[in-house]
Design a protein around this motif. Structure first.
Motif, PDB file in Angstrom:
ATOM      1  N   GLY A   1      -8.134   4.658   5.013  1.00 59.50           N
ATOM      2  CA  GLY A   1      -9.158   4.571   6.028  1.00 59.50           C
ATOM      3  C   GLY A   1      -8.630   4.134   7.381  1.00 59.50           C
ATOM      4  N   LEU A   2      -9.554   3.716   8.234  1.00 58.14           N
ATOM      5  CA  LEU A   2      -9.225   3.461   9.633  1.00 58.14           C
ATOM      6  C   LEU A   2      -8.386   2.207   9.839  1.00 58.14           C
ATOM      7  N   CYS A   3      -8.527   1.214   8.972  1.00 59.48           N
ATOM      8  CA  CYS A   3      -7.821  -0.059   9.169  1.00 59.48           C
ATOM      9  C   CYS A   3      -6.490  -0.139   8.431  1.00 59.48           C
ATOM     10  N   CYS A   4      -6.145   0.904   7.674  1.00 61.02           N
ATOM     11  CA  CYS A   4      -4.984   0.774   6.788  1.00 61.02           C
ATOM     12  C   CYS A   4      -3.663   0.753   7.543  1.00 61.02           C
ATOM     13  N   VAL A   5      -3.640   1.162   8.817  1.00 60.28           N
ATOM     14  CA  VAL A   5      -2.401   1.125   9.577  1.00 60.28           C
ATOM     15  C   VAL A   5      -1.846  -0.299   9.643  1.00 60.28           C
ATOM     16  N   LYS A   6      -2.707  -1.291   9.652  1.00 59.77           N
ATOM     17  CA  LYS A   6      -2.262  -2.681   9.667  1.00 59.77           C
ATOM     18  C   LYS A   6      -2.492  -3.380   8.337  1.00 59.77           C
ATOM     19  N   TYR A   7      -3.581  -3.023   7.660  1.00 56.64           N
ATOM     20  CA  TYR A   7      -3.993  -3.817   6.503  1.00 56.64           C
ATOM     21  C   TYR A   7      -3.752  -3.160   5.151  1.00 56.64           C
ATOM     22  N   GLY A   8      -3.222  -1.945   5.134  1.00 58.17           N
ATOM     23  CA  GLY A   8      -2.882  -1.327   3.867  1.00 58.17           C
ATOM     24  C   GLY A   8      -4.029  -0.577   3.225  1.00 58.17           C
ATOM     25  N   VAL A   9      -3.752  -0.031   2.036  1.00 60.07           N
ATOM     26  CA  VAL A   9      -4.701   0.835   1.339  1.00 60.07           C
ATOM     27  C   VAL A   9      -5.219   0.135   0.083  1.00 60.07           C
ATOM     28  N   THR A  10      -6.026   0.829  -0.680  1.00 64.29           N
ATOM     29  CA  THR A  10      -6.725   0.214  -1.810  1.00 64.29           C
ATOM     30  C   THR A  10      -5.795  -0.517  -2.768  1.00 64.29           C
ATOM     31  N   THR A  11      -4.676   0.100  -3.115  1.00 63.71           N
ATOM     32  CA  THR A  11      -3.787  -0.518  -4.103  1.00 63.71           C
ATOM     33  C   THR A  11      -3.294  -1.898  -3.671  1.00 63.71           C
ATOM     34  N   ASP A  12      -3.240  -2.137  -2.367  1.00 67.67           N
ATOM     35  CA  ASP A  12      -2.792  -3.433  -1.870  1.00 67.67           C
ATOM     36  C   ASP A  12      -3.809  -4.544  -2.124  1.00 67.67           C
ATOM     37  N   TYR A  13      -5.003  -4.173  -2.563  1.00 73.29           N
ATOM     38  CA  TYR A  13      -6.077  -5.149  -2.769  1.00 73.29           C
ATOM     39  C   TYR A  13      -6.584  -5.182  -4.207  1.00 73.29           C
ATOM     40  N   VAL A  14      -5.973  -4.404  -5.090  1.00 75.96           N
ATOM     41  CA  VAL A  14      -6.383  -4.410  -6.497  1.00 75.96           C
ATOM     42  C   VAL A  14      -5.553  -5.427  -7.260  1.00 75.96           C
ATOM     43  N   LEU A  15      -6.222  -6.477  -7.734  1.00 77.50           N
ATOM     44  CA  LEU A  15      -5.570  -7.521  -8.515  1.00 77.50           C
ATOM     45  C   LEU A  15      -5.732  -7.316 -10.014  1.00 77.50           C
ATOM     46  N   GLY A  16      -6.807  -6.657 -10.402  1.00 74.87           N
ATOM     47  CA  GLY A  16      -7.061  -6.469 -11.827  1.00 74.87           C
ATOM     48  C   GLY A  16      -7.974  -5.288 -12.078  1.00 74.87           C
ATOM     49  N   LEU A  17      -7.855  -4.713 -13.272  1.00 74.90           N
ATOM     50  CA  LEU A  17      -8.699  -3.596 -13.679  1.00 74.90           C
ATOM     51  C   LEU A  17      -9.044  -3.706 -15.152  1.00 74.90           C
ATOM     52  N   ASP A  18     -10.276  -3.338 -15.499  1.00 74.30           N
ATOM     53  CA  ASP A  18     -10.640  -3.020 -16.873  1.00 74.30           C
ATOM     54  C   ASP A  18     -10.677  -1.504 -16.954  1.00 74.30           C
ATOM     55  N   VAL A  19      -9.978  -0.947 -17.925  1.00 73.95           N
ATOM     56  CA  VAL A  19      -9.848   0.507 -18.026  1.00 73.95           C
ATOM     57  C   VAL A  19     -10.141   0.961 -19.451  1.00 73.95           C
ATOM     58  N   VAL A  20     -10.982   1.989 -19.582  1.00 75.28           N
ATOM     59  CA  VAL A  20     -11.221   2.617 -20.876  1.00 75.28           C
ATOM     60  C   VAL A  20     -10.235   3.766 -21.024  1.00 75.28           C
ATOM     61  N   LEU A  21      -9.447   3.713 -22.080  1.00 75.31           N
ATOM     62  CA  LEU A  21      -8.439   4.736 -22.330  1.00 75.31           C
ATOM     63  C   LEU A  21      -9.050   5.959 -23.011  1.00 75.31           C
ATOM     64  N   ALA A  22      -8.240   6.983 -23.185  1.00 78.03           N
ATOM     65  CA  ALA A  22      -8.729   8.258 -23.725  1.00 78.03           C
ATOM     66  C   ALA A  22      -9.231   8.141 -25.153  1.00 78.03           C
ATOM     67  N   ASP A  23      -8.788   7.116 -25.893  1.00 80.87           N
ATOM     68  CA  ASP A  23      -9.264   6.923 -27.264  1.00 80.87           C
ATOM     69  C   ASP A  23     -10.444   5.962 -27.345  1.00 80.87           C
ATOM     70  N   GLY A  24     -10.932   5.501 -26.190  1.00 79.91           N
ATOM     71  CA  GLY A  24     -12.095   4.627 -26.167  1.00 79.91           C
ATOM     72  C   GLY A  24     -11.784   3.148 -26.132  1.00 79.91           C
ATOM     73  N   ARG A  25     -10.505   2.781 -26.257  1.00 81.75           N
ATOM     74  CA  ARG A  25     -10.161   1.367 -26.144  1.00 81.75           C
ATOM     75  C   ARG A  25     -10.327   0.897 -24.712  1.00 81.75           C
ATOM     76  N   LEU A  26     -10.725  -0.381 -24.543  1.00 79.24           N
ATOM     77  CA  LEU A  26     -10.823  -0.977 -23.220  1.00 79.24           C
ATOM     78  C   LEU A  26      -9.700  -1.992 -23.071  1.00 79.24           C
ATOM     79  N   ILE A  27      -8.891  -1.830 -22.036  1.00 81.32           N
ATOM     80  CA  ILE A  27      -7.810  -2.768 -21.782  1.00 81.32           C
ATOM     81  C   ILE A  27      -8.058  -3.478 -20.454  1.00 81.32           C
ATOM     82  N   THR A  28      -7.567  -4.713 -20.358  1.00 88.95           N
ATOM     83  CA  THR A  28      -7.680  -5.493 -19.136  1.00 88.95           C
ATOM     84  C   THR A  28      -6.292  -5.707 -18.561  1.00 88.95           C
ATOM     85  N   LEU A  29      -6.127  -5.347 -17.308  1.00 89.17           N
ATOM     86  CA  LEU A  29      -4.849  -5.484 -16.612  1.00 89.17           C
ATOM     87  C   LEU A  29      -5.029  -6.409 -15.419  1.00 89.17           C
TER      88      LEU A  29
END
Length: 464
Positions: A152-180
């Motif tokens: 977006g417009l501010c990323c030239v100084k402040y970075g993009v989404t990945t720079d602000y992701v500290l954790g994720l809950d993700v459902v995998l293809a087999d239906g398991r939910l993992i926490t990262l």
């Protein structure tokens, strides 16, 4: 009852009433994202998940029956990443919108359907800020931002989404939910799987919760607007100022874009010239020095007019003009939206080449750019009812991808590969990187059911 209809009936019965949509009129909403891919299929059903368990139930059902799953957020994607697959399942996260702010940990715990704007607003109540700032921030979802690693417009100084992701809950293809990850700022235990899922466009797993880093509220910026006779001149100014200062926003609008915005929402912009919009949010004292460097860079590059304001409200009016670039283009007719980027020193060559492609192919191309980081959005305009116009537009689209690769750039800076650019990915990455990418896809989704056809060409992505 056919096998597919029996399977859908099973899905309906396994989830609460109103979660699964099967009526044709209801499914039409879930066929396309903002890319308006004409090849989008008709899904057999759409699951409007309300909790993570609904996502797991739907994914396990799809795995049992071998049915493709297309994850979907707000549907504002611009590369066809959320285009429905014929006979597949659309898994919408639009109802999962919770936002919780932890001011002490300076983070937000967010469900994927929450709008980017909602996270910003919730953070602002605590004097905090979520910087990733797509032009569509008011209507795009955090899940979609994570799927494409939006900038977006501010990323030239402040970075993009990945720079602000500290954790994720993700459902995998087999239906398991993992926490990262989690609320920890520093964590290097194990492989960096967290970053693997950011930007994976729903092909490796489905995000059901994210922990996002917040920062102190941004200082009110000063704004400079400069006009140029050529878009290359504006790009030259960007290269020059970038050697000295780190502006908080550097946006470029070529002359055709300025004219479209003026037609769409008259603001008194100079229709005869390209426009460069630059902001500095440095502290007082340092800000004045930055603005002096920025103004000198613009004048040395041939700026015709330079205007500086320290009034945040006045500055925001120019930012609004930039944000209207895509809606203005869309109002002008059918379009193919590019998202190519290069290293900043190659920006002048890229924007000049885009202009050449328009002339060579006989199509109108308007170009806006997050110029400070070399990310451009050339928009190819065409008449969808005219086969020749459509063919020339598609040829121009491919030419722009080729030009970006030739300049050592990328076919996508923030919108994702989706389905519209997937066939250009091998030319950019090369066979060895493609092979590693396919191995990762096959390891996490061996049946190839998660968003098939997005990001990777269908061959060898579990679709042999």
């Amino acid at each position: 009852m056919t096998d597919r209809s029996a399977a859908v009936a099973e899905l309906v019965s396994s989830l609460p009433e109103g979660v699964v949509a099967t009526a044709p009129a209801a499914l039409e909403k879930y066929r396309q994202d903002w890319a308006r891919d004409p090849d989008a299929g008709v899904p057999c059903a759409a699951v409007r998940a309300e909790v993570a368990d609904h996502v797991q139930t739907a994914v396990r059902w799809a795995a049992r029956h071998g049915i493709p799953v297309v994850p979907r957020g707000a549907g504002t994607g611009l590369s066809g990443g959320a285009s429905a697959v014929e006979g597949g399942l659309v898994l919408s996260l639009e109802r999962m919108t919770a936002v919780e702010i932890d001011p002490d940990a300076r983070c937000a715990v967010v469900e994927p359907g929450a709008f980017n704007a909602a996270v910003k607003a919730a953070a602002a109540e605590h004097g905090l800020w979520y910087p990733p700032d797509p032009s569509s921030f008011e209507i795009c979802s955090i899940g979609g931002n994570i799927a494409t690693n939006a900038g977006g417009l501010c990323c030239v100084k402040y970075g993009v989404t990945t720079d602000y992701v500290l954790g994720l809950d993700v459902v995998l293809a087999d239906g398991r939910l993992i926490t990262l990850g989690g609320k920890r700022v520093k964590d290097v235990a194990g492989l960096s799987l967290l970053k693997l899922f950011v930007g994976s466009e729903g092909t490796l797993g489905i995000v059901t919760r994210a922990t996002l880093r917040l920062v102190p509220a941004q200082l009110a910026p000063s704004t400079l607007v400069a006009t140029f006779d050529s878009v290359r001149g504006a790009a030259d100014a960007v290269v020059a100022m970038g050697r000295v200062v780190r502006a908080s926003m550097v946006e470029l609008m070529d002359r055709p874009t300025v004219n479209q915005v003026e037609d769409f929402a008259p603001m008194g912009l100079d229709r005869g010239r390209a426009l460069l919009l630059v902001q500095s949010d440095a502290p007082a004292g340092a800000r004045e020095a930055e603005m002096d460097v920025i103004e000198t860079s613009c004048r040395d590059a041939g700026a015709v007019d330079v205007f500086v304001t320290h009034d945040p409200v006045e500055g925001e009016s120019f930012v609004r003009a930039r944000r209207l670039a895509f809606p203005a283009a869309e109002a002008s007719g059918a379009l193919l939206l590019e998202d190519v980027g290069v290293a900043v020193p190659q920006l002048p060559d890229l924007v000049a080449r885009v202009e050449e492609i328009g002339r060579e192919r006989g199509v109108d191309i308007v170009c806006v750019a997050h110029a400070g980081d070399g990310n451009t959005h050339p928009i190819v305009m065409y008449d969808a009812a005219d086969a020749d116009s459509t063919a020339r537009a598609r040829a121009a689209f491919e030419d722009i991808l080729t030009a970006a690769i030739a300049l050592g750039g990328t076919i996508t800076g923030e919108h994702g590969v989706g389905r519209l650019k997937r066939d250009a990915l091998p030319a950019m990455l090369g066979p060895d990187v493609m092979e590693v990418t396919r191995r990762i896809k096959d390891a996490l989704d061996p049946a190839g059911l998660l968003n098939p056809g997005a990001l990777l060409p269908l061959e060898r992505a579990g679709q042999r």
